[in-house]
Design a protein around this motif. Structure first.
Motif, PDB file in Angstrom:
ATOM      1  N   SER A 297     -26.786  35.750   8.310  1.00  0.00           N
ATOM      2  CA  SER A 297     -27.177  34.498   8.968  1.00  0.00           C
ATOM      3  C   SER A 297     -26.157  34.097  10.040  1.00  0.00           C
ATOM      4  N   ARG A 300     -26.297  31.053  12.568  1.00  0.00           N
ATOM      5  CA  ARG A 300     -27.601  30.382  12.465  1.00  0.00           C
ATOM      6  C   ARG A 300     -27.583  29.333  11.354  1.00  0.00           C
ATOM      7  N   HIS A 302     -27.981  29.059   8.009  1.00  0.00           N
ATOM      8  CA  HIS A 302     -29.024  28.834   7.009  1.00  0.00           C
ATOM      9  C   HIS A 302     -28.418  28.254   5.734  1.00  0.00           C
ATOM     10  N   VAL A 333     -33.999  35.661   6.107  1.00  0.00           N
ATOM     11  CA  VAL A 333     -32.996  35.269   7.107  1.00  0.00           C
ATOM     12  C   VAL A 333     -33.527  35.526   8.519  1.00  0.00           C
ATOM     13  N   THR A 336     -36.503  32.948   9.553  1.00  0.00           N
ATOM     14  CA  THR A 336     -36.313  31.512   9.332  1.00  0.00           C
ATOM     15  C   THR A 336     -35.449  30.956  10.461  1.00  0.00           C
ATOM     16  N   GLU A 338     -32.913  28.530  12.808  1.00  0.00           N
ATOM     17  CA  GLU A 338     -31.571  28.011  12.516  1.00  0.00           C
ATOM     18  C   GLU A 338     -31.642  26.776  11.627  1.00  0.00           C
ATOM     19  N   ASN A 339     -30.613  26.663  10.765  1.00  0.00           N
ATOM     20  CA  ASN A 339     -30.478  25.531   9.836  1.00  0.00           C
ATOM     21  C   ASN A 339     -31.626  25.467   8.817  1.00  0.00           C
ATOM     22  N   GLY A 340     -32.355  26.565   8.658  1.00  0.00           N
ATOM     23  CA  GLY A 340     -33.457  26.589   7.701  1.00  0.00           C
ATOM     24  C   GLY A 340     -32.968  26.787   6.271  1.00  0.00           C
ATOM     25  N   ASP A 359     -38.627  30.500   1.700  1.00  0.00           N
ATOM     26  CA  ASP A 359     -38.004  30.013   2.938  1.00  0.00           C
ATOM     27  C   ASP A 359     -38.938  28.994   3.581  1.00  0.00           C
ATOM     28  N   GLY A 361     -39.524  29.076   6.886  1.00  0.00           N
ATOM     29  CA  GLY A 361     -39.556  29.665   8.213  1.00  0.00           C
ATOM     30  C   GLY A 361     -40.905  29.587   8.885  1.00  0.00           C
TER      31      GLY A 361
END
Length: 437
Positions: A297, A300, A302, A333, A336, A338-340, A359, A361
């Protein structure tokens, strides 16, 4: 006489006794006058009763004897019912004969199994493909005829739904059969077998070709990657040449990953269960994979959440399970934003053990879900290439689960995320003993 006979019968009897009573009253001999019709009626009824019993005992296939009154109505009604039953029986016999002839004419083996999978009936193809012999194999257990450990385990998995397995022929080791077991009725099953030798040979050739080509490509790709890496370091000052070498390095690395996945699939597609299975402690394995997911990640950012039931062990090959579960987590990953959120949960209930990767996403349209585990299938080719995927991750997941008697369930909606659930049967799990104090 299809109507109700009782009014006429009662009126006739009442009229007879009324006439006899009036005559007896006129002659001053009432008792004697009533006795005469009584004896006459008893004789009449006894006579028809004897004829009726004789017809039932000896001549029910013939038309009933002529009779009047209530007895005629009874015989006609019973005769009509018997005719309807004979008609239905003949129609059923014709239908059963047609079905039996159709089953006999089928090129595939058809075997009717009764209780405890004992052979009740089979067609000619079953004799050719499975070696059944009449009458020696009648009421024999099918596992005693088709002697194969995988087939015995297949029968022991008492499932209420149809299932299938591919096995070598019990008559010819170089021939392969696809056997399907379909439960029906009460304690009955239909076993269907067909010769898939040609398809098995083609699949073996395809698998060997992919495995051999992938193996042969591995060494030159490693050399190309090494040379590209060296040239990129030495020519880094030259922007044009450096960018070209880095592009060559990236593409050779992508090809190397593709070859590795193809080799993994080639090993998994044997269809055999893992050799030397072990009890895998899932929590330490998932903790490592989640940490790898965090590293992938990177910036990003996650948010990962791991929920793991401690002491819940899974029987299987740890390297294969690691490959399958890492594919699910790394896919989450990749797809999905960013910040997911990415959640991993390992738990058990009355249906077995489950690994769920969730997820929030981009999600997957419903039309694509049935084909996600196909080799090289992509929902969006441009997006998949941008993420660096090989298109083989979920195919690897499917084959690993098949080798571990597991199933994959996919739930997803576009824009709302996805959940991939791996389910394993209860017999594949156990709980580790609590540590002693």
């Amino acid at each position: 006489m299809r109507g109700n006979p009782w009014p006429r019968v009662l009126l006739t009897r009442l009229g007879l006794f009324l006439v006899a009573g009036l005559a007896g009253w006129w002659l001053d001999a009432l008792a004697e006058a009533l006795l005469v019709p009584t004896l006459a009626l008893l004789g009449w009824e006894f006579y028809h009763l004897v004829r009726f019993e004789l017809w039932l005992r000896e001549g029910r296939e013939l038309s009933p004897p002529p009779a009047r009154g209530l007895w005629g109505h009874l015989m006609d009604a019973l005769d009509r019912r018997q005719q309807r039953q004979r008609h239905r029986r003949r129609a059923l016999q014709r239908l059963m004969t047609r079905y039996r002839d159709a089953a006999r004419a089928m090129p595939d083996a058809v075997v009717v199994l009764g209780d405890d999978y004992r052979v009740d009936w089979w067609n000619a193809a079953a004799g050719r493909l499975l070696g059944l012999q009449w009458p020696a194999d009648t009421r024999q257990r099918i596992a005693n005829i088709v002697r194969n450990p995988e087939f015995a385990a297949f029968l022991a998995n008492d499932s209420p739904v149809a299932r299938e397995i591919s096995l070598p022929s019990p008559l010819h080791s170089d021939a392969w059969l696809e056997i399907r077991l379909v439960p029906y009725g009460e304690d009955l099953s239909l076993l269907l077998a067909r010769d898939v030798t040609h398809l098995h040979r083609l699949e073996t050739m395809r698998r060997d070709f992919v495995g051999n080509v992938s193996h042969e490509l591995r060494t030159p790709l490693t050399v190309i990657y090494g040379i590209a890496e060296t040239l990129a370091d030495e020519l880094g000052d030259d922007a044009d040449v450096g960018d070209t070498m880095r592009l060559l390095q990236e593409q050779s690395e992508r090809m190397r990953r593709l070859v590795d996945d193809l080799l993994m699939l080639s090993r998994l597609e044997t269809g055999a269960t893992p050799s030397n299975p072990e009890w895998v402690d899932m929590c330490p394995l998932l903790e490592e994979l989640v940490e790898d997911g965090r590293a992938l990640s990177g910036s990003r950012n996650h948010r990962f959440e791991l929920e793991c039931e401690r002491g819940l062990l899974l029987e299987g090959c740890e390297s294969e399970l690691r490959s399958a579960f890492s594919n699910l987590i790394f896919n989450a990953v990749k797809y999905t934003p960013e910040n997911g959120f990415i959640g991993v949960r390992w738990y058990a209930n009355n249906t077995g053990a489950h690994l769920a990767v969730t997820d929030n996403g981009i999600g997957i349209p419903a039309a694509h879900i049935p084909r996600l585990t196909e080799r090289f299938y992509r929902v969006d080719s441009a997006r998949s290439k941008a993420s660096g995927g090989t298109g083989l991750g979920l195919a690897i997941v499917k084959h690993v689960l098949n080798r571990h008697a597991g199933q994959l369930t996919i739930r997803s909606q576009p824009g709302q995320g996805s959940t991939f659930i791996c389910t394993f049967p209860p017999q594949a799990i156990q709980r580790a003993p609590a540590p002693s104090r």
